[in-house]
Design a protein around this motif. Structure first.
Motif, PDB file in Angstrom:
ATOM      1  N   GLY A 266      60.669  10.999  85.394  1.00 10.81           N
ATOM      2  CA  GLY A 266      60.700  12.225  84.614  1.00 10.81           C
ATOM      3  C   GLY A 266      60.803  13.504  85.420  1.00 10.81           C
ATOM      4  N   GLY A 267      61.410  13.440  86.592  1.00 10.51           N
ATOM      5  CA  GLY A 267      61.444  14.600  87.474  1.00 10.51           C
ATOM      6  C   GLY A 267      62.632  15.513  87.271  1.00 10.51           C
ATOM      7  N   LEU A 268      62.697  16.541  88.128  1.00  8.73           N
ATOM      8  CA  LEU A 268      63.802  17.478  88.103  1.00  8.73           C
ATOM      9  C   LEU A 268      65.086  16.796  88.566  1.00  8.73           C
ATOM     10  CD1 LEU A 268      61.342  19.441  88.015  1.00  8.73           C
ATOM     11  CD2 LEU A 268      62.636  20.952  89.557  1.00  8.73           C
ATOM     12  N   THR A 269      66.210  17.354  88.161  1.00  5.57           N
ATOM     13  CA  THR A 269      67.482  16.968  88.753  1.00  5.57           C
ATOM     14  C   THR A 269      67.675  17.773  90.035  1.00  5.57           C
ATOM     15  OG1 THR A 269      68.798  18.675  87.641  1.00  5.57           O
ATOM     16  CG2 THR A 269      68.450  16.595  86.444  1.00  5.57           C
ATOM     17  N   SER A 270      68.536  17.299  90.904  1.00  2.63           N
ATOM     18  CA  SER A 270      68.811  18.071  92.115  1.00  2.63           C
ATOM     19  C   SER A 270      69.425  19.415  91.751  1.00  2.63           C
ATOM     20  CB  SER A 270      69.722  17.279  93.055  1.00  2.63           C
ATOM     21  OG  SER A 270      70.881  16.835  92.395  1.00  2.63           O
ATOM     22  N   ARG A 271      70.231  19.460  90.701  1.00  2.00           N
ATOM     23  CA  ARG A 271      70.819  20.732  90.269  1.00  2.00           C
ATOM     24  C   ARG A 271      69.741  21.727  89.854  1.00  2.00           C
ATOM     25  NH1 ARG A 271      74.332  18.838  86.863  1.00  2.00           N
ATOM     26  NH2 ARG A 271      72.934  18.836  85.059  1.00  2.00           N
ATOM     27  N   GLU A 272      68.730  21.261  89.115  1.00  2.00           N
ATOM     28  CA  GLU A 272      67.656  22.162  88.689  1.00  2.00           C
ATOM     29  C   GLU A 272      66.887  22.724  89.875  1.00  2.00           C
ATOM     30  OE1 GLU A 272      66.497  20.362  84.272  1.00  2.00           O
ATOM     31  OE2 GLU A 272      65.684  19.413  86.077  1.00  2.00           O
ATOM     32  N   LEU A 273      66.582  21.874  90.847  1.00  2.00           N
ATOM     33  CA  LEU A 273      65.858  22.345  92.021  1.00  2.00           C
ATOM     34  C   LEU A 273      66.660  23.405  92.770  1.00  2.00           C
ATOM     35  CD1 LEU A 273      63.593  22.276  94.128  1.00  2.00           C
ATOM     36  CD2 LEU A 273      64.713  20.272  95.154  1.00  2.00           C
ATOM     37  N   LEU A 274      67.935  23.133  93.007  1.00  3.80           N
ATOM     38  CA  LEU A 274      68.757  24.080  93.752  1.00  3.80           C
ATOM     39  C   LEU A 274      68.888  25.400  92.998  1.00  3.80           C
ATOM     40  CD1 LEU A 274      71.572  21.672  94.991  1.00  3.80           C
ATOM     41  CD2 LEU A 274      69.645  22.562  96.317  1.00  3.80           C
ATOM     42  N   GLU A 275      69.039  25.338  91.685  1.00  3.20           N
ATOM     43  CA  GLU A 275      69.205  26.572  90.914  1.00  3.20           C
ATOM     44  C   GLU A 275      67.915  27.398  90.881  1.00  3.20           C
ATOM     45  OE1 GLU A 275      71.756  28.164  89.558  1.00  3.20           O
ATOM     46  OE2 GLU A 275      73.075  26.680  90.481  1.00  3.20           O
ATOM     47  N   ILE A 276      66.777  26.750  90.810  1.00  3.25           N
ATOM     48  CA  ILE A 276      65.514  27.510  90.861  1.00  3.25           C
ATOM     49  C   ILE A 276      65.385  28.204  92.214  1.00  3.25           C
ATOM     50  CG2 ILE A 276      62.998  27.337  90.881  1.00  3.25           C
ATOM     51  CD1 ILE A 276      63.269  25.045  88.843  1.00  3.25           C
ATOM     52  N   LEU A 277      65.693  27.508  93.288  1.00  6.05           N
ATOM     53  CA  LEU A 277      65.609  28.123  94.610  1.00  6.05           C
ATOM     54  C   LEU A 277      66.562  29.314  94.719  1.00  6.05           C
ATOM     55  CD1 LEU A 277      65.394  24.978  96.921  1.00  6.05           C
ATOM     56  CD2 LEU A 277      63.540  26.516  96.255  1.00  6.05           C
ATOM     57  N   ARG A 278      67.768  29.171  94.202  1.00  6.30           N
ATOM     58  CA  ARG A 278      68.721  30.293  94.246  1.00  6.30           C
ATOM     59  C   ARG A 278      68.194  31.484  93.457  1.00  6.30           C
ATOM     60  NH1 ARG A 278      73.283  25.800  93.028  1.00  6.30           N
ATOM     61  NH2 ARG A 278      73.632  25.143  95.204  1.00  6.30           N
ATOM     62  N   GLY A 279      67.413  31.209  92.411  1.00  2.01           N
ATOM     63  CA  GLY A 279      66.818  32.274  91.625  1.00  2.01           C
ATOM     64  C   GLY A 279      65.691  32.994  92.342  1.00  2.01           C
ATOM     65  N   LEU A 280      65.271  32.470  93.502  1.00  3.63           N
ATOM     66  CA  LEU A 280      64.197  33.080  94.286  1.00  3.63           C
ATOM     67  C   LEU A 280      64.733  33.786  95.530  1.00  3.63           C
ATOM     68  CD1 LEU A 280      61.776  30.018  94.132  1.00  3.63           C
ATOM     69  CD2 LEU A 280      61.635  32.097  92.739  1.00  3.63           C
ATOM     70  N   ALA A 281      66.032  34.019  95.556  1.00  2.00           N
ATOM     71  CA  ALA A 281      66.682  34.519  96.773  1.00  2.00           C
ATOM     72  C   ALA A 281      66.169  35.879  97.212  1.00  2.00           C
ATOM     73  CB  ALA A 281      68.195  34.573  96.571  1.00  2.00           C
ATOM     74  N   ASP A 282      65.603  36.658  96.289  1.00  3.03           N
ATOM     75  CA  ASP A 282      65.116  37.983  96.657  1.00  3.03           C
ATOM     76  C   ASP A 282      63.625  38.002  97.009  1.00  3.03           C
ATOM     77  OD1 ASP A 282      67.613  39.139  96.310  1.00  3.03           O
ATOM     78  OD2 ASP A 282      67.283  39.503  94.178  1.00  3.03           O
ATOM     79  N   CYS A 283      62.971  36.858  96.913  1.00  7.34           N
ATOM     80  CA  CYS A 283      61.571  36.784  97.323  1.00  7.34           C
ATOM     81  C   CYS A 283      61.474  36.794  98.849  1.00  7.34           C
ATOM     82  CB  CYS A 283      60.915  35.525  96.759  1.00  7.34           C
ATOM     83  SG  CYS A 283      60.788  35.512  94.956  1.00  7.34           S
ATOM     84  N   HIS A 284      60.333  37.226  99.357  1.00  6.31           N
ATOM     85  CA  HIS A 284      60.145  37.376 100.800  1.00  6.31           C
ATOM     86  C   HIS A 284      59.738  36.030 101.415  1.00  6.31           C
ATOM     87  CE1 HIS A 284      57.699  39.383 104.282  1.00  6.31           C
ATOM     88  NE2 HIS A 284      58.856  38.903 104.694  1.00  6.31           N
ATOM     89  N   LEU A 285      60.742  35.198 101.669  1.00  4.30           N
ATOM     90  CA  LEU A 285      60.506  33.841 102.163  1.00  4.30           C
ATOM     91  C   LEU A 285      60.312  33.861 103.670  1.00  4.30           C
ATOM     92  CD1 LEU A 285      60.370  30.790 101.608  1.00  4.30           C
ATOM     93  CD2 LEU A 285      62.863  30.722 101.869  1.00  4.30           C
ATOM     94  N   VAL A 286      59.091  33.564 104.126  1.00 10.10           N
ATOM     95  CA  VAL A 286      58.798  33.649 105.553  1.00 10.10           C
ATOM     96  C   VAL A 286      58.989  32.319 106.276  1.00 10.10           C
ATOM     97  CG1 VAL A 286      57.288  35.651 105.332  1.00 10.10           C
ATOM     98  CG2 VAL A 286      56.310  33.360 105.114  1.00 10.10           C
ATOM     99  N   SER A 287      58.826  31.211 105.586  1.00 10.43           N
ATOM    100  CA  SER A 287      59.071  29.884 106.165  1.00 10.43           C
ATOM    101  C   SER A 287      58.994  28.858 105.036  1.00 10.43           C
ATOM    102  CB  SER A 287      58.057  29.526 107.260  1.00 10.43           C
ATOM    103  OG  SER A 287      58.324  30.216 108.469  1.00 10.43           O
ATOM    104  N   ALA A 288      59.402  27.617 105.333  1.00 10.22           N
ATOM    105  CA  ALA A 288      59.422  26.576 104.308  1.00 10.22           C
ATOM    106  C   ALA A 288      59.340  25.207 104.964  1.00 10.22           C
ATOM    107  CB  ALA A 288      60.696  26.677 103.462  1.00 10.22           C
ATOM    108  N   ASP A 289      58.936  24.235 104.161  1.00 10.29           N
ATOM    109  CA  ASP A 289      59.015  22.842 104.613  1.00 10.29           C
ATOM    110  C   ASP A 289      59.614  21.975 103.522  1.00 10.29           C
ATOM    111  OD1 ASP A 289      56.930  21.409 102.968  1.00 10.29           O
ATOM    112  OD2 ASP A 289      55.538  22.716 104.012  1.00 10.29           O
ATOM    113  N   LEU A 290      60.154  20.839 103.947  1.00  7.24           N
ATOM    114  CA  LEU A 290      60.751  19.844 103.056  1.00  7.24           C
ATOM    115  C   LEU A 290      60.300  18.478 103.554  1.00  7.24           C
ATOM    116  CD1 LEU A 290      62.717  18.942 100.827  1.00  7.24           C
ATOM    117  CD2 LEU A 290      64.570  19.248 102.464  1.00  7.24           C
TER     118      LEU A 290
END
Length: 330
Positions: A266-290
């Motif tokens: 019941g999880g997200l699709t890869s498209r949904e994850l990528l689109e949410i991240l693109r919607g955060l492009a103006d946030c002050h992202l200092v680092s990330a992990d995967l």
């Protein structure tokens, strides 16, 4: 051997290997075929692996995740149309290799990751870390908070990862964010989980999580409300705070990411994850992990491909912000 890395412009960032001169399947598999850190001397964004999975509670194998993501990233290209940006021309991005950690001692491994992260951040770079299991988020957050103060956290995952202990162990892949709250490295006014789903041990899990300050966007919320509304909600919660994004690849449905240690339906699709991240492009992202990519369970590299594109979106966001900051400073 002559370098086939492409300088993006005179005295500017060194880009990926030129795929018109070297086939994508040839040569070393650095992330997105970018230069190694030792080839450029310094970098704005360091892509670093942590091959560690001694903190998992079910299927092991994420120690091989970083290199699987690197292999899958051979097909990434230098222009990102979704963000209208050429990230590797805007800022120097380089593969910093792996942090070698002790697989037999979790406490020592946590200390090693933190020390290495401190060194990278002290150089002025931001980090895009490829795990490894979710245990590594704690030392990474400690290091980021040392530089920026308590940070906003956006946590993509099927699971809360705010449990207390497993078998009496305080440092596991299910406990990093409880420890981070206890240690004061998170801004508890700006904490969000996205993609949470599946059975829990009891209602208390949710109650404890709420007391720590987390808001929850379930995978069903994403499906019903859509990615634009979810991204807007997250932007409002984060504001202009320094932001750390931590992504467990099991936020994706097993149909999109079977190669992980604790899959949930019941999880997200890869498209949904990528689109949410693109919607955060103006946030002050200092680092990330995967984290939590386990290639032994991956079919046709589906999980690694999704992970490589996810890391690409995150590095694009960081590169755009670094370039914008330099332009503003000029």
């Amino acid at each position: 051997m002559t370098s086939h890395h492409t300088p993006q412009h005179s005295s500017g960032p060194v880009g990926p290997v030129d795929s018109s001169r070297v086939p994508r399947y040839a040569g070393p598999a650095t992330f997105a075929r970018l230069p190694r850190l030792d080839e450029v001397g310094s970098t704005d964004v360091a892509v670093v692996g942590v091959p560690f999975d001694s903190g998992v509670s079910y299927r092991p194998g994420a120690r091989f995740g970083g290199n699987a993501i690197r292999e899958a990233s051979r097909l990434l290209r230098p222009y990102n149309p979704a963000q209208d940006a050429s990230p590797f021309a805007l800022a120097q991005v380089a593969d910093a290799g792996d942090i070698a950690v002790n697989p037999f001692n979790i406490n020592e491994a946590v200390e090693t990751v933190q020390a290495a992260a401190d060194e990278i951040l002290d150089s002025g770079a931001r980090m895009m870390t490829l795990g490894g299991d979710h245990t590594i988020a704690l030392p990474l957050l400690r290091s980021v908070a040392r530089k920026h103060g308590p940070v906003a956290l956006l946590h993509f995952d099927a699971h809360l990862d705010t449990w207390d202990t497993y078998f009496g162990a305080e440092y596991t892949h299910g406990t990093p964010f409880r420890r981070a709250v206890e240690e004061g490295v998170l801004d508890t006014s700006a904490l969000s989980h996205v993609g949470i789903r599946g059975p829990l041990y009891g209602r208390k899990d949710l109650d404890d999580d709420e007391k720590m300050g987390f808001g929850i966007v379930t995978s069903a919320d994403v499906m019903r409300r859509g990615v634009d509304e979810v991204a807007q909600q997250l932007r409002e919660r984060i504001g202009d705070r320094p932001l750390y994004i931590s992504i467990d690849i099991d936020v994706l449905d097993p149909a999109h990411a079977p190669g992980t240690g604790t899959p949930e339906a019941g999880g997200l699709t890869s498209r949904e994850l990528l689109e949410i991240l693109r919607g955060l492009a103006d946030c002050h992202l200092v680092s990330a992990d995967l984290v939590e990519v386990s290639p032994a369970y991956d079919h046709a590299e589906m999980t690694s491909v999704a992970a490589s594109h996810t890391a690409y979106e995150l590095t694009t966001i960081m590169s755009r912000q670094i370039a914008a900051g330099r332009a503003a400073g000029a």
